[in-house]
Scaffold this motif. Structure first.
Motif, PDB file in Angstrom:
ATOM      1  N   ILE A 134      -0.908   9.136  -7.269  1.00 19.83           N
ATOM      2  CA  ILE A 134      -0.257   7.815  -7.247  1.00 19.83           C
ATOM      3  C   ILE A 134      -1.131   6.742  -6.596  1.00 19.83           C
ATOM      4  O   ILE A 134      -0.720   5.595  -6.478  1.00 19.83           O
ATOM      5  N   ALA A 191      -0.883  12.142  -3.336  1.00 19.70           N
ATOM      6  CA  ALA A 191      -1.500  10.868  -2.981  1.00 19.70           C
ATOM      7  C   ALA A 191      -2.578  10.480  -3.984  1.00 19.70           C
ATOM      8  O   ALA A 191      -2.693   9.316  -4.374  1.00 19.70           O
ATOM      9  N   VAL A 218       0.841  -1.189   0.000  1.00 18.00           N
ATOM     10  CA  VAL A 218       0.000   0.000   0.000  1.00 18.00           C
ATOM     11  C   VAL A 218       0.881   1.247   0.000  1.00 18.00           C
ATOM     12  O   VAL A 218       1.781   1.375   0.829  1.00 18.00           O
ATOM     13  N   LYS A 219       0.617   2.142  -0.939  1.00 14.19           N
ATOM     14  CA  LYS A 219       1.369   3.397  -0.972  1.00 14.19           C
ATOM     15  C   LYS A 219       0.826   4.329   0.109  1.00 14.19           C
ATOM     16  O   LYS A 219      -0.380   4.496   0.246  1.00 14.19           O
ATOM     17  N   LYS A 220       1.744   4.930   0.851  1.00 11.45           N
ATOM     18  CA  LYS A 220       1.341   5.740   2.003  1.00 11.45           C
ATOM     19  C   LYS A 220       2.118   7.050   2.022  1.00 11.45           C
ATOM     20  O   LYS A 220       3.326   7.070   1.769  1.00 11.45           O
ATOM     21  N   ILE A 221       1.430   8.120   2.366  1.00 10.44           N
ATOM     22  CA  ILE A 221       2.052   9.426   2.538  1.00 10.44           C
ATOM     23  C   ILE A 221       1.877   9.842   3.988  1.00 10.44           C
ATOM     24  O   ILE A 221       0.761   9.859   4.508  1.00 10.44           O
ATOM     25  N   TYR A 237      -7.793   9.151   4.078  1.00  6.38           N
ATOM     26  CA  TYR A 237      -6.824   9.678   5.036  1.00  6.38           C
ATOM     27  C   TYR A 237      -7.312   9.438   6.461  1.00  6.38           C
ATOM     28  O   TYR A 237      -8.485   9.211   6.723  1.00  6.38           O
ATOM     29  N   ALA A 243      -2.394   6.715  -3.311  1.00  8.92           N
ATOM     30  CA  ALA A 243      -1.893   6.443  -1.961  1.00  8.92           C
ATOM     31  C   ALA A 243      -2.895   6.898  -0.911  1.00  8.92           C
ATOM     32  O   ALA A 243      -3.770   7.720  -1.168  1.00  8.92           O
ATOM     33  N   GLU A 244      -2.736   6.375   0.291  1.00  4.33           N
ATOM     34  CA  GLU A 244      -3.486   6.877   1.440  1.00  4.33           C
ATOM     35  C   GLU A 244      -2.606   7.863   2.198  1.00  4.33           C
ATOM     36  O   GLU A 244      -1.382   7.879   2.030  1.00  4.33           O
ATOM     37  N   PRO A 275       5.861   4.692   5.353  1.00  4.95           N
ATOM     38  CA  PRO A 275       5.353   5.522   4.264  1.00  4.95           C
ATOM     39  C   PRO A 275       6.258   5.492   3.035  1.00  4.95           C
ATOM     40  O   PRO A 275       7.459   5.227   3.129  1.00  4.95           O
ATOM     41  N   THR A 276       5.670   5.782   1.893  1.00  2.00           N
ATOM     42  CA  THR A 276       6.419   5.958   0.663  1.00  2.00           C
ATOM     43  C   THR A 276       7.145   7.296   0.666  1.00  2.00           C
ATOM     44  O   THR A 276       8.229   7.433   0.096  1.00  2.00           O
TER      45      THR A 276
END
Length: 370
Positions: free
Chosen positions: A107, A104, A80-83, A173, A109-110, A195-196
């Motif tokens: 891409i 986010a 999972v892509k995360k910010i 979020y 992301a959450e 996180p990414t």
């Protein structure tokens, strides 16, 4: 002459006590300040102070015991892509949210908003000034905590309003509150959340100078293993797609690896990139290395428009600022390298110096980011 006390570190109570024990076993006298005398085990922001003459010895002891070495990250397979966006409810935190939500959305992301806080209760030095413990009672703590909760609620409401009005894209979020020294809690949570990308707001140049010592963003830059974007409140771009980006290089292999990481972050964009050197002693070797770097990047990234600049001779930060103005750069990308704590204290990194020298956003790629 009196040997004055200096602050060696600021930690939670538990870490401060561990460090105190380590140093005293080496014959270094240690003084603990800012301890919550009512509930010492939950205190944060505890200062570990020593005599100035003991500082070199203390630093050698810390280096030898690796007291500040970061724990290794757990091997979690998480696709999972995360910010991660640390916030303090300021205008520049909201600016970071605007950039982070747009990125986010692009891409897929959450986003996690993180607020880390500590409430300094009953500095021990105040006892000698006749200040009673009732000045720092549980009611004071409750009021401070309620104020923080209200600030968080207001920020969430502002974000939701921007999403509903279309000012921000709709992304998944959440938010979390952590008690402790902000820079320690941000680093610790980043290891858990994986996180990414970390996106943080910073003050503008004129206000950064007032907060040079102890800046949370600067400390995270030194310690993070995750790419980090430091966003000043007065940036002129609204999303990374519109940003004019420069990438600093010292012509070594690690910079090429960092450029690959940079392109992974930007793979949903097709940016123009201005490559420039971080050495201002012009010589033929810079030109030769620049040619080699150009050939490598053109071969591996044929679809990206990359131009190359060798900075003018002179003081580095002034040369960079001139380059930024001439090229109208919005973001400077820098690579950080693993350095010892002694080096961090006495020889601040280029990234940290740039953070306080410019209004331009900084994108920091750690050497060990993946």
């Amino acid at each position: 002459m009196e040997d004055k006390l200096v602050t060696l570190a600021i930690h939670t109570y538990e870490k401060a006590q561990i460090l105190k024990t380590i140093l005293e076993s080496e014959g270094i006298e240690v003084f603990i300040h800012n301890v919550n005398l009512i509930q010492p085990v939950v205190s944060a922001g505890v200062r570990v102070r020593i005599k100035e003459s003991d500082l070199p010895h203390a630093l050698r002891v810390i280096e030898a015991t690796q007291f500040f070495k970061e724990d290794e990250e757990s091997s979690v397979d998480d696709n999972v892509k995360k910010i991660l966006i640390p916030v303090d409810f300021s205008d520049y935190s909201m600016r970071a949210c605007e950039i982070g939500f747009e990125y986010a959305s692009r891409i897929g992301a959450e986003v996690m908003l993180l607020h880390a806080y500590y409430i300094a209760l009953m500095p021990s030095s105040l006892l000698y000034l006749g200040v009673g413990q009732d000045a720092f009672d549980d009611e004071s703590v409750r009021i401070a905590y309620d104020r923080m909760q209200a600030d968080l609620k207001n920020m969430i409401s502002a974000i939701d309003h921007k999403v509903s009005s279309g000012e921000l894209p709709e992304v998944k979020y959440n938010y979390i509150i952590r008690e402790g020294i902000p820079e320690d809690e941000i680093i610790a949570y980043a290891k858990e959340y994986r996180p990414t990308f970390i996106i943080m707001g910073t003050r503008g140049k004129s206000r950064k100078n007032l907060d040079l010592i102890g800046s949370v963003t600067a400390e995270i830059i030194e310690r993070t293993k995750v790419p980090l974007l430091a966003v000043p409140e007065d940036i002129t771009f609204d999303n990374l797609k519109d940003a004019n980006i420069a990438f600093a290089t010292s012509f070594n292999e690690q910079d090429l690896v960092a450029f690959d990481q940079f392109m992974k972050l930007m793979n949903s964009y097709t940016p123009q990139v201005h490559l420039f050197n971080i050495s201002t002693s012009k010589n033929e070797w810079d030109e030769i290395r620049l040619t080699g770097t150009r050939e490598y990047l053109n071969k591996h990234y044929p679809d990206i428009n990359i131009d190359f600049t060798v900075l003018d001779s002179g003081e580095l930060l002034d040369a960079v600022e001139k380059f930024v103005q001439e090229k109208q750069i919005d973001i400077i990308t820098l690579t950080t390298y693993r350095r010892s704590m002694i080096t961090r204290i006495f020889n601040p990194s280029i990234a940290r110096r740039m953070l306080f020298h410019t209004n331009t956003a900084l994108l920091v790629i750690p050497e060990y980011s993946k």
